[in-house]
Design a protein around this motif. Structure first.
Motif, PDB file in Angstrom:
ATOM      1  N   VAL A   1       0.832  -1.201   0.000  1.00  0.00           N
ATOM      2  CA  VAL A   1       0.000   0.000   0.000  1.00  0.00           C
ATOM      3  C   VAL A   1       0.868   1.253   0.000  1.00  0.00           C
ATOM      4  O   VAL A   1       0.620   2.194  -0.765  1.00  0.00           O
ATOM      5  N   ILE A   2       1.897   1.277   0.812  1.00  0.00           N
ATOM      6  CA  ILE A   2       2.789   2.431   0.867  1.00  0.00           C
ATOM      7  C   ILE A   2       3.502   2.622  -0.470  1.00  0.00           C
ATOM      8  O   ILE A   2       3.618   3.741  -0.966  1.00  0.00           O
ATOM      9  N   GLY A   3       3.974   1.552  -1.070  1.00  0.00           N
ATOM     10  CA  GLY A   3       4.640   1.645  -2.369  1.00  0.00           C
ATOM     11  C   GLY A   3       3.734   2.208  -3.447  1.00  0.00           C
ATOM     12  O   GLY A   3       4.132   3.077  -4.222  1.00  0.00           O
ATOM     13  N   LEU A   4       2.489   1.760  -3.483  1.00  0.00           N
ATOM     14  CA  LEU A   4       1.545   2.258  -4.481  1.00  0.00           C
ATOM     15  C   LEU A   4       1.180   3.719  -4.233  1.00  0.00           C
ATOM     16  O   LEU A   4       1.072   4.509  -5.173  1.00  0.00           O
ATOM     17  N   ILE A   5       1.007   4.093  -2.976  1.00  0.00           N
ATOM     18  CA  ILE A   5       0.685   5.483  -2.652  1.00  0.00           C
ATOM     19  C   ILE A   5       1.843   6.401  -3.020  1.00  0.00           C
ATOM     20  O   ILE A   5       1.649   7.462  -3.617  1.00  0.00           O
ATOM     21  N   MET A   6       3.053   6.002  -2.679  1.00  0.00           N
ATOM     22  CA  MET A   6       4.221   6.839  -2.991  1.00  0.00           C
ATOM     23  C   MET A   6       4.407   6.980  -4.501  1.00  0.00           C
ATOM     24  O   MET A   6       4.723   8.054  -4.996  1.00  0.00           O
ATOM     25  N   ALA A   7       4.205   5.913  -5.242  1.00  0.00           N
ATOM     26  CA  ALA A   7       4.336   5.993  -6.698  1.00  0.00           C
ATOM     27  C   ALA A   7       3.263   6.908  -7.283  1.00  0.00           C
ATOM     28  O   ALA A   7       3.535   7.674  -8.208  1.00  0.00           O
ATOM     29  N   ALA A   8       2.057   6.852  -6.739  1.00  0.00           N
ATOM     30  CA  ALA A   8       0.979   7.709  -7.231  1.00  0.00           C
ATOM     31  C   ALA A   8       1.235   9.174  -6.887  1.00  0.00           C
ATOM     32  O   ALA A   8       0.960  10.057  -7.701  1.00  0.00           O
ATOM     33  N   ILE A   9       1.766   9.432  -5.704  1.00  0.00           N
ATOM     34  CA  ILE A   9       2.038  10.813  -5.295  1.00  0.00           C
ATOM     35  C   ILE A   9       3.091  11.443  -6.181  1.00  0.00           C
ATOM     36  O   ILE A   9       2.946  12.581  -6.629  1.00  0.00           O
ATOM     37  N   PHE A  10       4.153  10.721  -6.437  1.00  0.00           N
ATOM     38  CA  PHE A  10       5.255  11.284  -7.214  1.00  0.00           C
ATOM     39  C   PHE A  10       5.000  11.236  -8.707  1.00  0.00           C
ATOM     40  O   PHE A  10       5.641  11.947  -9.471  1.00  0.00           O
ATOM     41  N   GLY A  11       4.103  10.378  -9.152  1.00  0.00           N
ATOM     42  CA  GLY A  11       3.798  10.297 -10.567  1.00  0.00           C
ATOM     43  C   GLY A  11       4.954   9.772 -11.399  1.00  0.00           C
ATOM     44  O   GLY A  11       4.982   9.964 -12.605  1.00  0.00           O
TER      45      GLY A  11
END
Length: 85
Positions: free
Chosen positions: A13-23
């Motif tokens: 979940v953290i990996g997906l959120i961080m990837a989405a935030i940074f684009g």
């Protein structure tokens, strides 16, 4: 066994959120983001250990910091190498 499963879920979940935030376009897409999240969470857990709130006995802040750093590095290296996914 349950703690390991919870650790994996939190890291994903953290990996997906961080990837989405940074684009960032991480090599491998969503699976790449999941692997980066797992790697970052593990590195954060090893280096920082006990810091911040916990979910099921797993500390969240080290996982967030580790995932942030790993995804940032992968994103910057991918942009520098001009990798397109």
């Amino acid at each position: 066994m349950m703690q390991l499963l919870l650790y994996i879920i939190v890291a994903v979940v953290i990996g997906l959120i961080m990837a989405a935030i940074f684009g960032f376009k991480i090599a491998g897409g969503w699976p790449g983001a999941i692997i980066a999240g797992l790697l970052g969470a593990w590195i954060g857990d090893v280096l920082i250990r006990e810091l911040g709130p916990t979910i099921g006995g797993e500390h969240i802040l080290p996982a967030v910091i580790g995932s942030f750093v790993v995804i940032l590095i992968i994103g910057l290296l991918g942009r520098r190498a001009n990798i397109r996914t």
